[in-house]
Scaffold this motif. Structure first.
Motif, PDB file in Angstrom:
ATOM      1  N   TYR A 304       0.854  -1.196   0.000  1.00  0.00           N
ATOM      2  CA  TYR A 304       0.000   0.000   0.000  1.00  0.00           C
ATOM      3  C   TYR A 304       0.884   1.238   0.000  1.00  0.00           C
ATOM      4  N   LEU A 305       0.261   2.366  -0.300  1.00  0.00           N
ATOM      5  CA  LEU A 305       0.966   3.650  -0.212  1.00  0.00           C
ATOM      6  C   LEU A 305       0.238   4.520   0.783  1.00  0.00           C
ATOM      7  N   VAL A 306       0.985   5.360   1.478  1.00  0.00           N
ATOM      8  CA  VAL A 306       0.319   6.360   2.304  1.00  0.00           C
ATOM      9  C   VAL A 306       0.514   7.692   1.588  1.00  0.00           C
ATOM     10  N   GLU A 307      -0.604   8.229   1.131  1.00  0.00           N
ATOM     11  CA  GLU A 307      -0.505   9.445   0.336  1.00  0.00           C
ATOM     12  C   GLU A 307      -1.488  10.463   0.892  1.00  0.00           C
ATOM     13  N   ARG A 308      -1.011  11.616   1.208  1.00  0.00           N
ATOM     14  CA  ARG A 308      -1.828  12.681   1.785  1.00  0.00           C
ATOM     15  C   ARG A 308      -2.790  12.147   2.855  1.00  0.00           C
ATOM     16  N   VAL A 311      -4.498   5.763   3.128  1.00  0.00           N
ATOM     17  CA  VAL A 311      -3.867   4.500   2.766  1.00  0.00           C
ATOM     18  C   VAL A 311      -4.513   3.985   1.485  1.00  0.00           C
ATOM     19  N   ILE A 312      -3.676   3.740   0.459  1.00  0.00           N
ATOM     20  CA  ILE A 312      -4.220   3.199  -0.782  1.00  0.00           C
ATOM     21  C   ILE A 312      -3.564   1.852  -1.045  1.00  0.00           C
ATOM     22  N   LEU A 313      -4.383   0.834  -1.236  1.00  0.00           N
ATOM     23  CA  LEU A 313      -3.823  -0.496  -1.459  1.00  0.00           C
ATOM     24  C   LEU A 313      -3.258  -0.602  -2.871  1.00  0.00           C
ATOM     25  N   LEU A 314      -2.193  -1.387  -3.009  1.00  0.00           N
ATOM     26  CA  LEU A 314      -1.600  -1.625  -4.325  1.00  0.00           C
ATOM     27  C   LEU A 314      -1.859  -3.061  -4.732  1.00  0.00           C
ATOM     28  N   ASP A 315      -2.059  -3.244  -6.016  1.00  0.00           N
ATOM     29  CA  ASP A 315      -2.241  -4.590  -6.514  1.00  0.00           C
ATOM     30  C   ASP A 315      -0.886  -5.283  -6.588  1.00  0.00           C
ATOM     31  N   ARG A 320      -0.710  -1.672  -9.708  1.00  0.00           N
ATOM     32  CA  ARG A 320      -1.662  -0.585  -9.866  1.00  0.00           C
ATOM     33  C   ARG A 320      -2.436  -0.360  -8.583  1.00  0.00           C
ATOM     34  N   LEU A 321      -3.036   0.837  -8.472  1.00  0.00           N
ATOM     35  CA  LEU A 321      -3.868   1.091  -7.294  1.00  0.00           C
ATOM     36  C   LEU A 321      -5.111   0.227  -7.393  1.00  0.00           C
ATOM     37  N   LYS A 322      -5.497  -0.306  -6.274  1.00  0.00           N
ATOM     38  CA  LYS A 322      -6.689  -1.140  -6.289  1.00  0.00           C
ATOM     39  C   LYS A 322      -7.895  -0.277  -6.015  1.00  0.00           C
TER      40      LYS A 322
END
Ligand code: ATP
Length: 788
Positions: A304-308, A311-315, A320-322
């Motif tokens: 995952y990424l922590v952006e602003r 938490v956004i999960l990554l495939d 790619r972003l899930k």
């Protein structure tokens, strides 16, 4: 083997027939060729089968491909399309031209006017293919569309627009759009909100990605937010106090983690509960399991990424972003807690489906991919799909060099970079693949330090994907990418590049076999020259995730010898190579096991979902619901009365005020308090209350509308609870294995019983909705119903 031979024979026989038609098609004028569509459709209408018209249809479409797209599908591509029509998997090597192959099978299977769908793993590919191929389908008189808005993928789409897409003869879409649309279609409040027709034929591009790699992530439509639970914080705090091994055990190969006896005791003390596995502690147990997973299986920059502050999960497979995918309900929140960002609402699951379930709804399903070798058994056993290998049009001359192995990450990266720069200086385009977003940025910085201009393709700049790929094959171009630039990406070689040796793919991380082959397959397409070389270090995250005691021991020994200085940087010992191979196959086995487990759990949900959607559909289409309403009320009343053996007047009064009417009701003094009399009385009460409501309405259509809304709302809310229960159940049954019971079996029993309970709950809820709702007509005389 014999079967394979028969298969090959059949494919060749059909190919000969297609080729026999070729000269006739070549002689036709454009108008004559276009008229083939109508002729073939008539033949179908007159009773010919799809297989019977295949040779003529393929030959016609093949000639159309030549005239419109300037590409004539090779014999190997026709063979691939024959397999696609049979409902099997065509194994075609990377770069052999699957996009063009699909045109033949889609055209043929769209002729019956029931729709043919091509599913790709991501929107970039679906849109690219649709735009490239629409001219030829339209030329042949068929309609074609993408299954999502091309202008803005996040735009809200009205049912009319979706209906138009799904009514196209040919549809290019992604598996996730298809899944969401299926779920939303089945959540619609009335027919106007629906847009799907029965699923007919589908080709799954990159079928191993969709049916294997993504088989375990359910697609989830969320409904009302659930009350936020502070258990996330408490359990996160608790998990941070635990000591690995002593308090919990992690088994990375199948992503399992559980508390040891010691850990259970600590939890019981910490949360002051008697029995962590008791029903009343269900939620605590589930949240601890989530927190452990968040801490031990989810890594920032990899998973995952922590952006602003989000938490956004990554495939995992394509970087790619899930979107919309929840790995497991609650894990997202557990990760947010771990990262100390604001916890998003944990929404209730209103509906969920996995890809294997979704595709089981099609009459005919087929697939294609370059990397299905080794998984043939799973495809046959789980999906009943045979894998048929198709020869390449020209021999593959790409050089795949054996991986170079290093001890540390920095040694590995330095070597990879040096080699890449040498190739770049020789004028070859380079695709430098990083294992994660984080590493792609590190590599980019190292390149900048050395003054090498390059493009970066990762989940952060997905918008520029098409432009970056367009440049990637130019002489001397350097492209740093995560494995986003894997499957389907077609890098066209610039002038003079072939002479210099074609595209060089440089991988900088150990990867699962299929992902690796897909990346290598960006080079050496269509018989072009090219090369692939992977660089691995024993610190790679793939290895860390799967490592064994023995492997760790070997690693420590190597570190020791390195300290003593007598070791070359590149590790060439066959033993190390062998250990890595073993590790890889163990991971693959673990994945197969985990898919089996998910599929087993999914079966119960699949059966229930089909049954539920059928019931729901019946309700939605019923234009005279009185009888159903009568039955539901009667069953609902029975259920209420069954909740206790005896009734007193005050208990009855309370029941009435809770579920029948808020008004003061005078229960007759002479009422007998036995079941029969009570039921008769309550039924009479229902009739009176409903009669009172009808007075507001102006026609029977409105009455039916009211009934439908009441029953559907009841069903849907109970179903939402049911789906959530089944999701939670997967985690809850796990400790049963400690008691020597098969969690899968416990799951099935509990799942079955819960469905019956859900139906009973829905009846009761329907009583509430019918009786306690408020109805009125608005200014336009339209019905407005509000439920509690
Ligand atoms: N019959 C043909 N004649 C000429 N060019 C072709 C033909 N078929 C395919 N091509 C070209 O070959 C290239 C590779 O095709 P495509 O991207 O469809 O391969 P693929 O099999 O889907 O690869 P991957 O496995 O990487 O997804 C494309 O540039 C395409 O235009």
């Amino acid at each position: 083997m014999i079967l394979d031979a028969i298969e090959r024979h059949e494919v060749k026989r059909q190919l000969r027939k297609v080729n026999k038609w070729a000269p006739k098609m070549r002689e036709m004028s454009d108008e004559e060729l276009k008229s083939q569509t109508k002729i073939l459709q008539k033949q179908l209408a007159d009773g010919k089968t799809v297989d019977q018209i295949l040779p003529r249809a393929f030959a016609a479409m093949r000639e159309a491909d030549l005239r419109v797209l300037k590409m004539f599908p090779y014999d190997t591509q026709v063979m691939g399309a024959i397999v696609l029509n049979q409902g099997y998997i065509a194994e075609m090597k990377t770069g052999e031209g699957k996009t063009l192959t699909a045109t033949l099978a889609l055209y043929l299977n769209a002729l019956s006017k029931q729709g043919a769908i091509l599913v790709t793993p991501n929107a970039y590919l679906a849109q690219r293919d649709e735009e490239q191929l629409a001219p030829v389908y339209e030329w042949m008189g068929l309609t074609v569309s993408t299954g999502f808005p091309k202008d803005d993928p996040d735009r809200k789409v009205r049912p009319e627009e979706k209906r138009k897409w799904y009514n196209s003869d040919i549809l290019y879409t992604t598996a996730s759009n298809l899944a969401f649309d299926y779920l939303f279609n089945n959540l619609a409040a009335n027919k106007d909100g629906q847009y799907l027709r029965p699923y007919h034929y589908v080709i799954i591009d990159e079928v191993d990605d969709v049916l294997l790699d993504q088989a375990t992530s359910p697609f989830v439509v969320a409904s009302a937010p659930m009350l936020q639970s502070n258990l996330y914080r408490l359990c996160d705090d608790f998990v941070r106090t635990l000591v690995p091994k002593r308090d919990f055990t992690v088994r990375r190969r199948d992503k399992a983690v559980w508390l040891t006896y010691n850990g259970v005791q600590r939890a019981e003390q910490y949360f002051r509960i008697r029995n962590l596995y008791g029903d009343e502690s269900r939620e605590v147990y589930r949240h601890i399991a989530l927190a452990l997973r968040a801490h031990y299986f989810m890594k920032n920059g990899h998973d995952y990424l922590v952006e602003r502050g989000k938490v956004i999960l990554l495939d995992e497979t394509d970087g790619r972003l899930k979107n919309g995918v929840k790995v497991n309900t609650g894990l997202h929140q557990a990760v947010e807690q771990k990262e100390h960002v604001e916890i998003t609402d944990n929404q209730k699951t209103a509906a969920s489906i996995t890809f294997p379930s979704l595709f089981s709804l099609f009459d005919k399903i087929s697939g294609m991919s370059g990397t299905v070798k080794g998984d043939e058994d799973e495809f046959i056993n789980v999906y009943n799909m045979k894998v048929v290998p198709i020869p390449t049009h020209k021999p593959v001359i790409r050089k795949d060099y054996p991986a170079k192995i290093y001890l540390t990450t920095s040694e590995k990266l330095m070597q990879a970079l040096n080699d890449a720069i040498a190739l770049h200086k020789a004028g070859r385009p380079i695709l430098l693949v990083a294992g994660s977003v984080e590493n792609s940025e590190i590599i980019s910085e190292l390149l900048l330090d050395r003054g090498i201009p390059h493009n970066v393709l990762n989940a952060f700049n997905i918008a520029r994907e098409a432009a970056i790929i367009k440049d990637a094959g130019q002489p001397g171009a350097v492209t740093v990418a995560t494995n986003m630039a894997g499957r389907g990406t077609d890098i066209k070689l610039g002038p003079g590049v072939k002479e210099k040796g074609g595209l060089a793919v440089i991988g900088t991380e150990m990867l699962p076999e299929r992902v690796k082959l897909q990346l290598a397959g960006r080079a050496g397409r269509q018989g072009d020259p090219g090369s692939s070389q992977f660089y691995i270090s024993l610190e790679d995250s793939y290895i860390a995730k799967a490592s064994t005691k023995r492997f760790k021991k070997m690693y420590r020994k190597l570190v020791d010898s390195r300290r003593k200085g007598a070791m070359p940087k590149e590790l060439k010992s066959p033993r190390i190579r062998f250990s890595l191979e073993m590790l890889k196959s163990r991971v693959a086995d673990g994945e197969v096991r985990s898919r089996k487990k998910t599929n087993k759990y999914e079966v119960a949900l699949r059966i229930q979902r089909t049954q539920f959607y059928k019931e729901r559909e019946k309700l939605m289409n019923n234009t005279r619901l009185e009888r159903t309403v009568g039955n539901w009320l009667s069953e609902g009343i029975d259920d209420f009365l069954n909740t206790q053996p005896e009734w007193t007047p005050s208990q009855l009064q309370r029941l009435i005020n809770e579920h029948f009417t808020y008004k003061e009701i005078k229960v007759p003094d002479n009422l007998m308090y036995n079941r029969k009399e009570l039921k008769k009385y309550l039924e009479g009460l229902c009739t009176d209350i409903l009669k009172e409501k009808y007075k507001t309405l102006i026609n029977t259509e409105q009455l039916n509308q009211f009934y439908r809304a009441a029953l559907l709302t009841a069903l849907d809310s109970c179903w939402t609870d049911q789906v959530n229960y089944l999701n939670d159940l997967r985690i809850i049954v796990e400790p049963w294995s400690l008691a020597g019971r098969d969690p899968g079996y416990v799951y099935q029993v509990k799942a079955f019983n819960s469905y019956q309970n859900m139906l009973r709950e829905a009846r009761k809820k329907a009583v509430d909705n019918l009786l306690l709702s408020r109805i009125k007509l608005n200014k336009k005389n339209q019905l407005v119903v509000s439920f509690n």
